[in-house]
Design an enzyme around this catalytic site. Structure first.
Site, PDB file in Angstrom:
ATOM      1  CB  THR A  14      -0.963  -0.029   1.219  1.00 43.31           C
ATOM      2  OG1 THR A  14      -1.656  -1.273   1.224  1.00 43.31           O
ATOM      3  CG2 THR A  14      -1.941   1.104   1.261  1.00 43.31           C
ATOM      4  CB  THR A  32      -3.666  -0.711  -1.280  1.00 47.26           C
ATOM      5  OG1 THR A  32      -2.878  -1.882  -1.165  1.00 47.26           O
ATOM      6  CG2 THR A  32      -5.137  -1.101  -1.155  1.00 47.26           C
ATOM      7  CB  SER A  59      -9.572  -1.499   4.275  1.00 42.04           C
ATOM      8  OG  SER A  59      -8.334  -0.824   4.218  1.00 42.04           O
ATOM      9  N   GLY A 118       1.071  -0.743   4.986  1.00 44.65           N
ATOM     10  CA  GLY A 118       1.488  -1.801   5.904  1.00 44.65           C
ATOM     11  C   GLY A 118       0.405  -2.786   6.333  1.00 44.65           C
TER      12      GLY A 118
END
Ligand code: GLY
Length: 585
Positions: A400, A418, A462, A483
């Site tokens: 991402t 991402t 997410s 991350g």
């Protein structure tokens, strides 16, 4: 030879040399911090940051400049983001409003809870990832178009021009890019459209220092410039994407099985990037805004901050402060894992999770002197009848990218986007130059009943946590990180370090990190484990610290007095990022 013919021949020769010589793109100097006025930007890539600041200098606002930077990142950071993926944008407009755009990928209607199952068991992660099945309908193009429509001054076509130039002229491959390619070679070489762009003819990654051009991606951007977002969601490009998903374009000698997906043109055409309410919590007199469902970012960062607000944290006892940060994160993650999913499909108890009463209940479980043993059970923000599923956690890899942009008028953008894993699902859409996401592996695809199970039309949970902090309504701080699920802990650690422990923003971004996500051990960078704080956490507080690689490559902007701002990017991780302002001090 006739003199005129000789001159013509010489001119032709010169032209031939110029055409054949590779044009090496200008190499820019990148710095991780910049202070000044007139607007600023921080991203992981110098070309993206420069393009954003150039746009700001030319009168663009922060939303325009964020799209400009994001489009460039789609070229230079194609393994982390791009038009084949999705993301979340938090925007603070000059009139003081904070809002968000949900550009998360969406599961095709035909997806089912057991779509990733075979023989009564879920597929291993890698088999689920490298497939047509893992690709959700991308949301990035609609996010850009929607952001520009609602808050920008530029047309999409104008905002894409710098990226089109970078895609055509190329960028220089660095060590990070090489390493990211290397990690994927065994799969990229199964897919000719991917190998053609990212591998040398001998099947190895493009060498460090060489120039990588992507004319097919320039063509995609050019199409969007002409047709707008419809150029992505309808017609030839959409058809090529659907074909690639339904019939992965793999070589006859591919050494892996690439399962077909179920995306249709109708799925693609129906895509929307809705505007949603941000999450908000008060913290130490500030207002912290984040991304609500389907991201778990805003709620989990918010819950942890609410828990921490009941403790006084001070730099004088950094180990205690870090112990409490890790514990607040541990308990918040238990709740996140149980209750966060797409709120169109599951009744997410967002208000309960972000309430002070619930935070007090969770805080009471924290021992200020000793680490808890994970997994800890989720709390009860409302009567919840499938709590037995709560410990299942989707695998999220650590990729991402995050960008932060602000302008001179008070518009601020915090945007994380991402394609999920580094390299997405490994499939470049033939002829169009972009990698598809594997975002559907962010579902708890190993559970048939979890709130975050796979369902048609649903958005996977997410962890992206684009954040904006206001002080009395005025911008104070904007930040975010890549991350996977460590995004949440990185953002939390940055906020604690900056707001409670007296670190400057660049110090907080550079600091060694640890991440506790309701797991038995706390993953930490080597520099964290060997630090005095790390050692005290282990010896005094009983934290089991286990080594991991880099955690997060964050970027942010802090707003100083007199219209000045400090833009800050990661100095080392992922090769270091780039910050710039319009008028440096
Ligand atoms: N795919 C990473 C995230 O959404 O958190």
């Amino acid at each position: 030879m006739h003199r005129f013919r000789l001159l013509a021949l010489l001119a032709l020769l010169v032209l031939a040399v110029v055409v054949a010589a590779p044009v090496t793109p200008a190499q820019s100097t990148k710095v991780p911090t910049a202070v000044g006025t007139g607007g600023g930007a921080a991203t992981v890539d110098v070309l993206a940051t420069e393009a954003a600041v150039e746009a700001l200098r030319g009168g663009a606002n922060a939303v325009d400049a964020a799209v400009v930077a994001a489009a460039v990142l789609g070229v230079t950071e194609p393994f982390s983001c791009g038009i084949g993926g999705g993301g979340f944008m938090v925007v603070r407009t000059a009139d003081g409003t904070v809002t968000t755009i949900d550009g998360r990928e969406t599961a095709p209607q035909a997806m089912r809870p057991d779509s990733f199952w075979e023989g009564g068991a879920p597929l291993p992660f890698s088999e689920a990832r490298f497939s047509g099945l893992s690709a959700g309908v991308p949301g990035t193009v609609e996010t850009w178009a929607e952001a520009l429509r609602r808050f920008g001054t530029m047309e999409l076509g104008e905002a894409l021009q710098p990226a089109i130039e970078v895609a055509r002229e190329g960028f220089v491959v660095d060590q990070t890019f090489f390493d990211q390619t290397l990690a994927n070679v065994d799969f990229f070489d199964d897919v000719p459209s991917t190998a053609e762009i990212y591998l040398d003819p001998d099947g190895t990654p493009r060498d460090v220092g060489t120039v990588l051009r992507n004319p097919d991606l320039a063509r995609s951007y050019q199409r969007l410039a002409l047709k707008g977002a419809k150029g992505f969601y309808r017609g030839a490009l959409a058809a090529a994407m659907v074909r690639a998903v339904r019939n992965p374009p793999v070589a006859a000698d591919a050494n892996h099985v690439w399962r077909p997906g179920v995306m249709t043109m109708r799925d693609v055409k129906r895509y929307e990037a809705p505007e949603r309410e941000p999450t908000r919590v008060g913290y130490r007199g500030l207002d912290v805004y984040g991304m609500g469902p389907p991201s778990s970012g805003g709620s989990t960062v918010g819950e942890a901050l609410n828990i921490l607000e009941g403790f006084s944290l001070s730099a004088a006892d950094r180990a205690r402060a870090f112990h409490l940060y890790l514990e607040a994160s541990r308990f918040s993650f238990a709740d996140r894992n149980a209750y966060l999913a797409d709120s169109d499909y599951f009744d997410v108890p967002l208000a309960g999770l972000l309430s002070d009463g619930f935070a007090a209940e969770r805080r009471a479980l924290i021992d200020p002197t000793q680490a808890a043993t994970s997994p800890v059970a989720p709390g009860d923000p409302y009567p919840y009848d499938t709590a037995g599923e709560a410990s299942v956690t989707a695998v999220q890899s650590e990729t991402t990218t995050h960008l932060t942009v602000a302008d001179r008028w008070g518009n601020v953008v915090s945007y994380t986007f991402t394609i999920e894993s580094t390299g997405g699902n490994g499939i470049v859409v033939p002829g169009w130059g972009f990698l598809l996401n594997n975002e559907l592996t962010d579902f708890n695809f190993d559970s048939l009943t979890h709130p975050n199970r796979v369902e048609g039309g649903k958005r996977p949970r997410s962890s992206m946590s684009p954040t904006i902090v206001l002080d009395d309504g005025q911008p104070f701080l904007a930040l975010g990180s890549p991350g996977g699920s460590t995004i949440i802990t990185t953002v939390l650690q940055l906020l604690v370090d900056r707001l409670d422990l007296g670190a400057t923003l660049p110090e907080a971004i550079a600091a060694p990190r640890a991440t506790q996500r309701n797991t038995a051990s706390t993953l930490a960078e080597a520099a964290f484990i060997s630090s005095p704080v790390g050692q005290e956490l282990a010896s005094t507080y009983g934290h089991v610290l286990a080594p991991t690689g880099e955690i997060g490559a964050a970027t942010g902007i802090e707003f100083l007095d007199g219209g000045r701002m400090l833009a800050a990017a990661e100095p080392e991780r992922r090769g270091g990022g780039s910050a710039a302002v319009v008028d440096p001090d």
